[in-house]
Structures are given as C-alpha cells and as structure tokens.
Design a protein around this motif. Structure first.
Motif, PDB file in Angstrom:
ATOM      1  N   ARG A 413     -56.505 -19.176 -45.590  1.00  9.82           N
ATOM      2  CA  ARG A 413     -56.122 -18.060 -46.469  1.00  9.82           C
ATOM      3  C   ARG A 413     -56.347 -18.472 -47.924  1.00  9.82           C
ATOM      4  NH1 ARG A 413     -52.835 -14.069 -44.673  1.00  9.82           N
ATOM      5  NH2 ARG A 413     -51.598 -14.095 -46.604  1.00  9.82           N
ATOM      6  N   VAL A 414     -57.160 -17.676 -48.635  1.00  4.79           N
ATOM      7  CA  VAL A 414     -57.527 -17.976 -50.026  1.00  4.79           C
ATOM      8  C   VAL A 414     -57.157 -16.775 -50.896  1.00  4.79           C
ATOM      9  CG1 VAL A 414     -59.376 -18.604 -51.609  1.00  4.79           C
ATOM     10  CG2 VAL A 414     -59.426 -19.437 -49.245  1.00  4.79           C
ATOM     11  N   LEU A 415     -56.449 -17.036 -51.982  1.00  5.44           N
ATOM     12  CA  LEU A 415     -56.099 -16.012 -52.962  1.00  5.44           C
ATOM     13  C   LEU A 415     -56.914 -16.254 -54.224  1.00  5.44           C
ATOM     14  CD1 LEU A 415     -54.299 -13.662 -54.018  1.00  5.44           C
ATOM     15  CD2 LEU A 415     -52.643 -15.411 -54.728  1.00  5.44           C
ATOM     16  N   ILE A 416     -57.707 -15.260 -54.639  1.00  9.78           N
ATOM     17  CA  ILE A 416     -58.520 -15.370 -55.854  1.00  9.78           C
ATOM     18  C   ILE A 416     -57.932 -14.420 -56.891  1.00  9.78           C
ATOM     19  CG2 ILE A 416     -60.796 -15.083 -56.887  1.00  9.78           C
ATOM     20  CD1 ILE A 416     -62.030 -15.733 -54.215  1.00  9.78           C
ATOM     21  N   GLU A 436     -66.025 -22.280 -39.920  1.00  5.69           N
ATOM     22  CA  GLU A 436     -64.744 -21.985 -40.545  1.00  5.69           C
ATOM     23  C   GLU A 436     -64.594 -20.483 -40.747  1.00  5.69           C
ATOM     24  OE1 GLU A 436     -64.735 -24.183 -44.158  1.00  5.69           O
ATOM     25  OE2 GLU A 436     -65.036 -26.115 -43.174  1.00  5.69           O
ATOM     26  N   SER A 437     -63.364 -20.005 -40.755  1.00  2.00           N
ATOM     27  CA  SER A 437     -63.088 -18.591 -41.008  1.00  2.00           C
ATOM     28  C   SER A 437     -62.086 -18.483 -42.153  1.00  2.00           C
ATOM     29  CB  SER A 437     -62.537 -17.913 -39.751  1.00  2.00           C
ATOM     30  OG  SER A 437     -61.338 -18.545 -39.329  1.00  2.00           O
ATOM     31  N   TYR A 438     -62.236 -17.437 -42.970  1.00  4.58           N
ATOM     32  CA  TYR A 438     -61.435 -17.279 -44.169  1.00  4.58           C
ATOM     33  C   TYR A 438     -60.888 -15.860 -44.274  1.00  4.58           C
ATOM     34  CZ  TYR A 438     -63.540 -21.648 -45.820  1.00  4.58           C
ATOM     35  OH  TYR A 438     -63.934 -22.955 -45.940  1.00  4.58           O
ATOM     36  N   PHE A 439     -59.679 -15.768 -44.808  1.00  3.56           N
ATOM     37  CA  PHE A 439     -59.126 -14.494 -45.265  1.00  3.56           C
ATOM     38  C   PHE A 439     -58.979 -14.604 -46.775  1.00  3.56           C
ATOM     39  CE2 PHE A 439     -55.378 -12.176 -46.764  1.00  3.56           C
ATOM     40  CZ  PHE A 439     -55.771 -10.881 -46.463  1.00  3.56           C
ATOM     41  N   VAL A 440     -59.673 -13.730 -47.528  1.00  2.00           N
ATOM     42  CA  VAL A 440     -59.706 -13.815 -48.986  1.00  2.00           C
ATOM     43  C   VAL A 440     -59.102 -12.543 -49.561  1.00  2.00           C
ATOM     44  CG1 VAL A 440     -61.145 -14.079 -51.026  1.00  2.00           C
ATOM     45  CG2 VAL A 440     -61.779 -15.253 -48.910  1.00  2.00           C
ATOM     46  N   ARG A 441     -58.089 -12.716 -50.388  1.00  2.24           N
ATOM     47  CA  ARG A 441     -57.498 -11.583 -51.114  1.00  2.24           C
ATOM     48  C   ARG A 441     -57.930 -11.669 -52.576  1.00  2.24           C
ATOM     49  NH1 ARG A 441     -51.290 -10.724 -50.241  1.00  2.24           N
ATOM     50  NH2 ARG A 441     -52.128  -9.882 -48.281  1.00  2.24           N
ATOM     51  N   LEU A 442     -58.613 -10.632 -53.053  1.00  2.00           N
ATOM     52  CA  LEU A 442     -59.137 -10.582 -54.417  1.00  2.00           C
ATOM     53  C   LEU A 442     -58.218  -9.721 -55.273  1.00  2.00           C
ATOM     54  CD1 LEU A 442     -62.874 -10.044 -53.484  1.00  2.00           C
ATOM     55  CD2 LEU A 442     -61.973 -12.067 -54.613  1.00  2.00           C
ATOM     56  N   THR A 466     -62.977 -12.410 -44.170  1.00  2.00           N
ATOM     57  CA  THR A 466     -62.351 -11.092 -44.276  1.00  2.00           C
ATOM     58  C   THR A 466     -61.851 -10.908 -45.703  1.00  2.00           C
ATOM     59  OG1 THR A 466     -61.628 -11.232 -41.969  1.00  2.00           O
ATOM     60  CG2 THR A 466     -60.574  -9.571 -43.370  1.00  2.00           C
ATOM     61  N   LEU A 467     -62.247  -9.800 -46.343  1.00  2.00           N
ATOM     62  CA  LEU A 467     -61.881  -9.536 -47.730  1.00  2.00           C
ATOM     63  C   LEU A 467     -60.824  -8.450 -47.809  1.00  2.00           C
ATOM     64  CD1 LEU A 467     -65.328  -9.538 -49.605  1.00  2.00           C
ATOM     65  CD2 LEU A 467     -63.667 -11.389 -49.432  1.00  2.00           C
ATOM     66  N   GLU A 468     -59.899  -8.643 -48.733  1.00  2.00           N
ATOM     67  CA  GLU A 468     -58.909  -7.613 -49.047  1.00  2.00           C
ATOM     68  C   GLU A 468     -58.866  -7.454 -50.563  1.00  2.00           C
ATOM     69  OE1 GLU A 468     -54.853  -7.291 -47.120  1.00  2.00           O
ATOM     70  OE2 GLU A 468     -54.282  -7.836 -49.169  1.00  2.00           O
ATOM     71  N   HIS A 469     -59.104  -6.237 -51.048  1.00  2.00           N
ATOM     72  CA  HIS A 469     -59.153  -5.983 -52.494  1.00  2.00           C
ATOM     73  C   HIS A 469     -57.813  -5.442 -52.981  1.00  2.00           C
ATOM     74  CE1 HIS A 469     -63.490  -6.626 -52.992  1.00  2.00           C
ATOM     75  NE2 HIS A 469     -63.619  -6.063 -51.803  1.00  2.00           N
TER      76      HIS A 469
END
Length: 655
Positions: A413-416, A436-442, A466-469
């Motif tokens: 899980r990555v928060l940008i 690798e798999s990532y969940f990214v919240r922008l 997976t992106l979440e805006h």
C-alpha cells in the motif's frame, strides 16, 4: 487643403536628438562642431580689438585657446577683449569640459554594462559549457570543480591543463555571480566561471560561447516556469538541432560531446535523432521515478544512491581501463584492490556508440582487453592494486548458492501526496515489477481529468497496480486525516510543479510533512516516508524527523556532471536503477550465516561471493549510529562489531 505649420525649432531639436542617440562618436562630432562654431564666433567678435587678433586665423586660434584652457584668461588686456575672453572661457567649461566628461562617462558606463551582461563572444578551446540557467546549473558547476581526479583525466584526454567553465544564461548579472559565490563548493572560484547572456536555442548565442570548440556540453532542463506549447524538452531538442546546424557550416568539424536532460521519456529517441555527434541523454523523470520506486521497495536506499551519484561525498563510481590486469579473474581483482570495491565491467559494442555494463559478475570471469572495470572508491588515488594478491589460478564458481531476493506476498500500500511530472513515471515504474502488486492512493489538488490524461498509458487493464484518486489538499489537517496515512506501508510526498518558485513548493511539502507526523505518531504501525524537495538548503529543516529525502535538482546535477566527465556512467546508472538485472538491496547478515559479533569487511566479501553477490558496504543501526550509519567501501581488514539490526548493502542480480 491641409495647412503645414513651420516648426523650425522642433525640427532642429529633433535632428540633434537623432544624432545624439547614435552613440559616442556622433556626440563627439557634434561637440567638436559646436567648439568650432564658438571659436569662429569668438574670433570674429575679437578681431576689432587689434593685434594680435587682427587677422581671422589668429583670432580664431585665440578664441580656441581660451575655450579649451582657462589659464589664458589673465593674459588679455582691454575691456572688450576681456569680456569676450570671459564669455568664451565660461562656454569652454560648459561645452568643452562638461560635454566631453559627460560623453566619455556615459560611454564607459554603457560599455561596463555591456560587459556585465556577457555579450562579448568568447574564444576558447576544450572548455566545459553549460547551456541554460536552472536549479541544476550551480550544483553542476560545483560537482565539476570538486571532481579533482576525474577532472585531471578529463583534461588529459583533451590535451589541456586548465579547466574553463562557461555558462550561457538568458540573464547575466550580479545576482547570478553572487549565487555562484554563495555555493560552499564554489566560493572564491566563482571568478573562474565565465557567464554569457543568451539562449541555448539561438545559433548566434551558441557562437557567442564558442560551442563547437567545447570539450563537453551539458544541457540541463528547466524544472519551473513551464509553458503550455513550449516546454523544456522542446527547447533542449531545438538546442541539439542548432548545434548540428552550426557544425554544418564547417565541413569536417568534429561535433562536441553533449549530455542533455530530457524530462519526457517519449522524447528521448527524438533527442538522439536530433544530434549526430556523441550524445548521452538523461531521462530525468524516468531516473527520479526509478529512484523513488527502488526506495519504496527497499527503504533506506536513497542515502546509498546519494553517495554513489555524488562526485563530492565519500565514495564515487569510476570506470577505467586497466591494460595491465587483462586476463585476471574478477575474484582475484576483488582481493587485489584493497581500497576499492569492484562492481563489474563495461564493454563497447558497435564501436563507441553503445556501452553495455555487466555488473555483479561471477568470480571466474576473465577481464578482457575491451572491458573497463567499474570500481567504487573514495578517490582516483585508491584505484591501485596489490600485485602480490593477484593470481591467475582458475576459480570454481559452481559452488555458488544464489539467495532469493525477498518478494512481498501481500499487496503493498503506497500513499502519494501531491502531484508533479514524476508521478506518472513512478506509477509506470511500479507497473513494471511483475512479481509485486500495489495499491496506490493519489491525493492532490490536480483535477481528475488532467491526471487521467497524464496516465493514459494505464488504459490497458493493470492487475498489479490499483489506483485510487482523491482530490484534496494535504496541508489541511482535516483532509490529511481522511487519507488514513497510518494504514499504508509507504508514503511519498512529491514537490508540486504548480509553484513558480521551488521555495514555495518545498514550503508546502514541509508543512504537509509536519502535519503528517502528528498523524503517524498515533498510528499503530509507522510507514516509511520519502520526501522530494527542490532546494537542498531545506533538508536541514526536517533532519530531526524520521523521513528519507530525495532532492531532485541535486540528483540530476550529480548525474549530468558525472556523465559529462565519464560517459560510461550513464549506462551503469541505467542498469542499476531499472527493474531486473543488477540491483542494490539490503540483506540481513544472517542471510550469509553471519552471527552478531566482530567481523572484517574482507570476510563479508568472501561470504557474499559464495552466494554470487557483491557486498558494497554496511548500513549500521541508525539508533546506535545517528551519524555515519552508512559505510560504503569500508576498511577491508578492520574488524567491526555487527548487531542483528545492522544490514549489508549488496549488489545482486535479479532474473
């Protein structure tokens, strides 16, 4: 019928004005004409007074002497002659002395201003030229001045003895020179740098800095002040085309070596096509996104990369040919270089145009005549070997037991927080990690439509990312609470590209980080935090916090300066930063069977070789070593205590 009014006075004044604005030569001619008229009028008026001014020639000469030198005033006799002499002498003070002093002073001031603006063309050979003034320029110049060993070899290669740096900037004045003087790595040596006014896309201005006779040209990109239709990459490519066009004026002229920065990776190929001479292109967005991605996967690597990239701090990468060592094995060379660490080799293919690095080689690899060693050392003086330790005995590499690179099983899980031109490249880089798999919240203020436009390459279904805006301003405490920062594994705060000044961008980043710290103090698990800053002086303001920092202009300055002095470094950096192949990671000492206690770096090297890896140094426990916790290329024979919290900095190969 139109009536034309006679305006003699205005006509005379306008004519005088047009002559005066033409420059000092016309002004002097006008003053000379006025002196002649005054001398003639004065001579005619004094002729009736008798000898010695009874003749016209003598009377005009008499008037000119009084006009030019007031010392003759006391020699005259008679009321009329004294009156005329006084009037002419007073006119001489005003016209002769006053006008000449004013004209010469104005001319000198104008000349000094022109010289300060850097408009005079230079004549130089084998100089190092930087085209453009950006937030990288000063750091590039500092890197060059501090790279003593590389500079000596660089100058030797071009048959010159003195380094001359020339900078072409659109604005040149006391501000630019003071910035150079204020840099701690330049200081008083700022006077050795030549500044010239001009634009890198103007051929006339390229002639002003004698670009075709430069030994190397660096073209940094502008990071701020971007316009919609003309961006920095377009200007860089236009500069390369201009250099090509300039060389076409001199058939047979050898084009200089150029290092150019391109922000958009899709324009890198266009840059290579634009220049027919030796060229290395640095994709800045790609490089920075790769560094961030590597730091997400292996927190703590930013400090390792900062040291490897810099030409100033501690250890540097060197790529050099050693004809005397051809035929020896890499394993033997690693033992013989007692003050350096050998990473691998670089070989040329297709002549000099393509360089292929081969890092983390097997111990039994024999050094070939067309290969250059890649070495990590503190200075060029440490590139020496102990002949007694060299051996041509074959090394059995079949006993190697490769260790797996640790791959996380769960989704990362990555928060940008924030948005700039690096974010799309970072997402693209994360998509390239197949295991690798990532969940990214922008979280940013950038509108959703603009983000989707810049992320068009994600149109294909992405299973691994997976992106979440979220549209929010992270410097508001209420909105940063809504991001659920404590639930993420990694947090990345990027420097905003919507600020006109980098100080403003860093101010937002640092305020957001202070607010983030309040949230993370209450979180059950603390994620790793990576900050991107634009101004290196701001790093000290957040040093007491638990965050890693990447200073984008500094990283790019290290790259551009290093590649300008050693062309092979571009291929080495690309190999280290890309997914797969040679990668720098951290390993626990227990992975090599090392228990807590004292051990020498030489012993660790031997244990790493058993597993087909190259150990670069030690990452000591930061709680015990608040300063100097990173030790790359330490003393090899000195025994050091290792704890279970210490880690090894290792170069491995990912297949």
């Amino acid at each position: 019928m139109r009536f034309t009014k006679l305006r003699i006075r205005q006509k005379i004044l306008f004519t005088l004005e047009r002559q005066l604005v033409k420059g000092a030569h016309y002004q002097l001619l006008l003053v000379a004409a006025l002196i002649g008229i005054l001398s003639l009028v004065g001579g005619l008026l004094v002729m009736p007074s008798g000898p010695p001014t009874s003749r016209l020639g003598e009377s005009v000469w008499w008037a000119f002497l009084r006009l030019s030198d007031p010392g003759y005033l006391g020699d005259d006799e008679g009321g009329w002659r004294r009156l005329i002499s006084t009037l002419i002498t007073v006119a001489g003070y005003v016209v002769f002395l006053g006008s000449l002093v004013a004209i010469i002073t104005t001319w000198m001031n104008r000349k000094i201003r022109d010289l300060e603006q850097g408009l005079t063309p230079v004549t130089a050979n084998n100089h190092l030229l930087i085209l453009g003034w950006s937030n990288r320029t000063i750091h590039i110049a500092a890197e060059i001045f501090q790279s003593v060993g590389r500079i000596k070899r660089f100058l030797l290669r071009f048959g010159t003895s003195k380094l001359q740096v020339i900078i072409l900037s659109e604005e040149v004045g006391p501000f630019q020179m003071q910035e150079l003087k204020d840099h701690p790595m330049i200081g008083s040596r700022a006077s050795e740098i030549v500044l010239r006014t001009g634009s890198a896309i103007d051929r006339e201005h390229l002639r002003r800095v004698d670009s075709l006779n430069a030994s190397a040209i660096i073209v940094p990109s502008l990071a701020y002040g971007r316009r919609e239709l003309i961006n920095p990459d377009i200007e860089t490519i236009k500069c390369l085309l201009s250099l090509n066009a300039e060389a076409s004026r001199y058939p047979g002229h050898k084009l200089p070596y150029v290092v150019a920065e391109i922000q958009d990776e899709f324009k890198v190929a266009a840059a290579y096509r634009s220049y027919s001479g030796p060229l290395e292109v640095v994709g800045s967005n790609t490089i920075l996104s790769r560094l961030m991605a590597q730091n997400i996967r292996h927190p703590g690597l930013s400090e390792v990369y900062n040291e490897i990239l810099s030409q100033i701090v501690n250890n540097n990468l060197f790529c050099q040919q050693f004809p005397e060592l051809v035929g020896f094995t890499i394993g033997s060379l690693k033992k013989a270089f007692t003050k350096a660490v050998i990473l691998g080799v670089v070989r040329n293919t297709k002549g000099e145009s393509t360089r292929v690095p081969d890092l983390n080689l097997p111990e039994n690899h024999l050094l070939a005549s067309d290969e250059r060693l890649v070495v990590l050392a503190k200075s060029s003086a440490d590139l020496v070997w102990n002949s007694d330790l060299l051996s041509r005995e074959p090394i059995d590499s079949q006993t190697r037991t490769p260790l797996p690179v640790e791959e996380p099983a769960e989704t990362i899980r990555v928060l940008i927080l924030g948005w700039n031109e690096h974010v799309p490249s970072l997402i693209k880089e994360l998509c390239s990690y197949e295991e690798e798999s990532y969940f990214v919240r922008l979280v940013a203020l950038r509108p959703l439509k603009e983000r989707e436009k810049e992320l068009q390459f994600l149109n294909e279904p992405q299973k691994r990312v997976t992106l979440e805006h979220v549209i929010a301003d992270y410097i508001r405490e209420s909105e940063i609470l809504r991001t659920e920062a404590g639930s993420f594994d990694h947090i990345v705060m990027v420097s905003s590209d919507r600020m006109e000044e980098e100080e403003e961008a860093d101010a937002r980043t640092m305020v957001g980080y202070v607010l983030l710290e309040e949230v993370l103090d209450k979180a059950p698990k603390r994620p790793s935090v990576l900050l991107e800053l634009a101004d290196p002086s701001n790093e000290s303001l957040i040093r007491r916090f638990q965050a890693e920092v990447i200073i984008s202009p500094m990283v790019l300055s290290h790259l551009l300066a290093g590649i300008a002095l050693q062309r092979d470094l571009n291929s080495i950096y690309n190999e280290l930063f890309t997914v797969g192949g040679a990668e720098i990671i951290f390993r626990e000492p227990a992975a090599y069977g090392i228990s807590p206690g004292e051990i020498s770096f030489q012993e660790i090297e031997s244990l790493a070789a058993v597993h087909g890896e190259t150990v670069l140094g030690l990452a000591l426990d930061p709680l015990l070593h608040r300063t100097n916790s990173l030790l790359l290329n330490p003393e090899k024979k000195q025994k050091r205590p290792l704890t279970e919290n210490d880690r090894l900095v290792v170069l491995t190969t990912v297949y």
